[in-house]
Scaffold this motif. Structure first.
Motif, mmCIF file in Angstrom:
data_model
loop_
_atom_site.group_PDB
_atom_site.id
_atom_site.type_symbol
_atom_site.label_atom_id
_atom_site.label_comp_id
_atom_site.label_asym_id
_atom_site.label_seq_id
_atom_site.Cartn_x
_atom_site.Cartn_y
_atom_site.Cartn_z
ATOM 1 N N GLN A 28 0.817 -1.205 0.000
ATOM 2 C CA GLN A 28 0.000 0.000 0.000
ATOM 3 C C GLN A 28 0.853 1.258 0.000
ATOM 4 O O GLN A 28 0.582 2.223 -0.737
ATOM 5 C CB GLN A 28 -0.912 0.007 1.230
ATOM 6 N N VAL A 29 1.909 1.278 0.801
ATOM 7 C CA VAL A 29 2.794 2.445 0.850
ATOM 8 C C VAL A 29 3.477 2.646 -0.491
ATOM 9 O O VAL A 29 3.629 3.781 -0.968
ATOM 10 C CB VAL A 29 3.821 2.303 1.986
ATOM 11 N N GLN A 30 3.880 1.553 -1.126
ATOM 12 C CA GLN A 30 4.505 1.665 -2.445
ATOM 13 C C GLN A 30 3.520 2.241 -3.452
ATOM 14 O O GLN A 30 3.902 3.051 -4.313
ATOM 15 C CB GLN A 30 4.996 0.295 -2.905
ATOM 16 N N ALA A 31 2.255 1.848 -3.348
ATOM 17 C CA ALA A 31 1.231 2.392 -4.251
ATOM 18 C C ALA A 31 1.075 3.890 -4.032
ATOM 19 O O ALA A 31 0.943 4.663 -4.988
ATOM 20 C CB ALA A 31 -0.096 1.676 -4.046
ATOM 21 N N TRP A 32 1.061 4.341 -2.777
ATOM 22 C CA TRP A 32 0.955 5.773 -2.493
ATOM 23 C C TRP A 32 2.166 6.534 -3.011
ATOM 24 O O TRP A 32 2.046 7.626 -3.552
ATOM 25 C CB TRP A 32 0.829 5.999 -0.986
ATOM 26 N N ARG A 33 3.343 5.949 -2.860
ATOM 27 C CA ARG A 33 4.575 6.638 -3.254
ATOM 28 C C ARG A 33 4.752 6.665 -4.766
ATOM 29 O O ARG A 33 5.185 7.664 -5.331
ATOM 30 C CB ARG A 33 5.802 5.965 -2.628
ATOM 31 N N ARG A 34 4.449 5.562 -5.415
ATOM 32 C CA ARG A 34 4.810 5.423 -6.820
ATOM 33 C C ARG A 34 3.625 5.367 -7.773
ATOM 34 O O ARG A 34 3.805 5.442 -8.988
ATOM 35 C CB ARG A 34 5.668 4.165 -7.009
ATOM 36 N N GLY A 35 2.414 5.254 -7.252
ATOM 37 C CA GLY A 35 1.249 5.297 -8.131
ATOM 38 C C GLY A 35 0.953 6.725 -8.554
ATOM 39 O O GLY A 35 1.187 7.666 -7.792
ATOM 40 N N TYR A 36 0.425 6.898 -9.731
ATOM 41 C CA TYR A 36 0.156 8.243 -10.240
ATOM 42 C C TYR A 36 -1.101 8.833 -9.609
ATOM 43 O O TYR A 36 -1.139 10.030 -9.292
ATOM 44 C CB TYR A 36 0.016 8.202 -11.763
ATOM 45 N N ARG A 37 -2.127 8.009 -9.395
ATOM 46 C CA ARG A 37 -3.400 8.513 -8.894
ATOM 47 C C ARG A 37 -3.673 8.143 -7.436
ATOM 48 O O ARG A 37 -4.649 8.616 -6.853
ATOM 49 C CB ARG A 37 -4.546 7.995 -9.763
#
Length: 236
Positions: free
Chosen positions: A132-141
Motif C-alpha cells: 500500500q505504501v509503495q502504491a501511495w509513493r509510486r502510483g500516479y493517482r
C-alpha cells in the motif's frame, strides 16, 4: 563532486523567424534536508538543509555560473525553507549583479503526503503494508490519507507554470525555479511529454537540475540534465 551532463535536442529546428525569443528554464531540486537524510516522508514539513544539502546548493550556484545560459532574470521557490534556503545559497554562489527578482509561492510546494508527513518510511510500511505504501509513493493517482496524489501535484504546479512562468519564457527570459522532487517531476512530465508510467520512473535527486530552452510558442527546443555525484535519481 563529479557532475554528469547530457544534452538532448527535443524537436526539429524552429520555423520561427531568426531572432524570435527563446527562454531558458532552470529547474533545480533543493539540497538534501534533514528528513531526506533520515528516510522520513517530508511532504509539507519544513526541515532545514543538512550540511551536505547546503554544499549541494552552493555547488549548483557555481555550476550555473559556468553554464552557457543568459543571466537569470527571475527566480522562484516554494516557501518551504529547504527550497528557499537552497535558492539563497545558489544565488550567493552565482554572484550575479544585479540579483534577480524572487517570487515565493506555495503552488511550488512539495506533494502533501497527508498522514504520512513526518513518518519514517519503514514504519509506514509496517503500519499500512509495504504494498500500500509503495502504491501511495509510486502510483500516479493513489492518494495517501489526507494528502495529494502525484496527479493532483502535477495539475497544481502545471497551472502555476502556465499562469506565471510560461509567459516570461515566451518573452525570452531566463528563469530559475528551486523546488521539490515531486513538484519538478510534474513540470518535467509535461515538458518532456512523459506518460503516467514514464513519470514514475523519473527521479530527481537532491541537487539535480535540468535546463530547458523554450521558444516563443512555449515548445521545448533543447534539454540538458545534470546531477551531482553522477546520479540524477534519489529519494523523494
Amino acid at each position: 563532486m563529479s557532475l554528469r551532463e547530457a544534452e538532448t535536442p527535443l524537436s526539429s529546428p524552429s520555423n520561427r523567424p531568426a531572432g524570435s525569443p527563446v527562454g531558458t528554464l532552470i529547474l533545480v531540486r533543493h539540497g538534501q534536508s534533514e528528513t531526506n537524510a533520515a528516510n522520513i516522508f517530508t511532504g509539507t514539513l519544513d526541515p532545514p538543509l543538512t550540511a551536505r544539502g547546503e554544499n549541494e546548493a552552493r555547488t549548483l550556484g557555481t555550476k550555473l555560473r559556468d553554464l552557457d545560459v543568459p543571466p537569470v532574470t527571475h527566480a522562484y521557490s516554494s516557501p518551504l525553507r529547504r527550497a528557499h534556503d537552497s535558492l539563497q545559497l545558489i544565488l550567493e554562489a552565482l554572484d550575479q549583479h544585479p540579483s534577480p527578482a524572487i517570487t515565493v509561492d506555495a503552488a511550488l510546494n512539495e506533494r502533501d503526503y497527508g498522514l504520512l508527513n513526518g513518518r519514517d518510511k519503514d514504519w509506514a510500511a509496517r503500519e499500512y503494508g509495504a504494498e500500500q505504501v509503495q502504491a501511495w509513493r509510486r502510483g500516479y493517482r493513489a492518494v495517501p490519507p489526507g494528502g495529494e496524489s502525484l496527479e493532483i501535484t502535477v495539475e497544481r504546479v502545471w497551472r502555476y507554470y502556465e499562469r506565471e512562468i510560461l509567459p516570461r519564457l515566451e518573452r525570452g527570459e531566463c528563469l530559475l525555479v528551486v523546488s521539490h522532487g515531486n513538484t519538478l517531476r510534474g513540470v518535467c512530465m509535461r515538458l518532456d511529454g512523459l506518460d503516467e508510467d514514464e513519470v514514475l520512473k523519473l527521479q530527481l535527486g537532491t541537487g539535480a537540475y535540468r535546463v530547458y530552452r523554450i521558444d516563443a510558442d512555449g515548445k521545448v527546443v533543447e534539454r540538458r540534465t545534470f546531477a551531482v555525484n553522477g546520479l540524477e535519481g534519489g529519494p523523494q
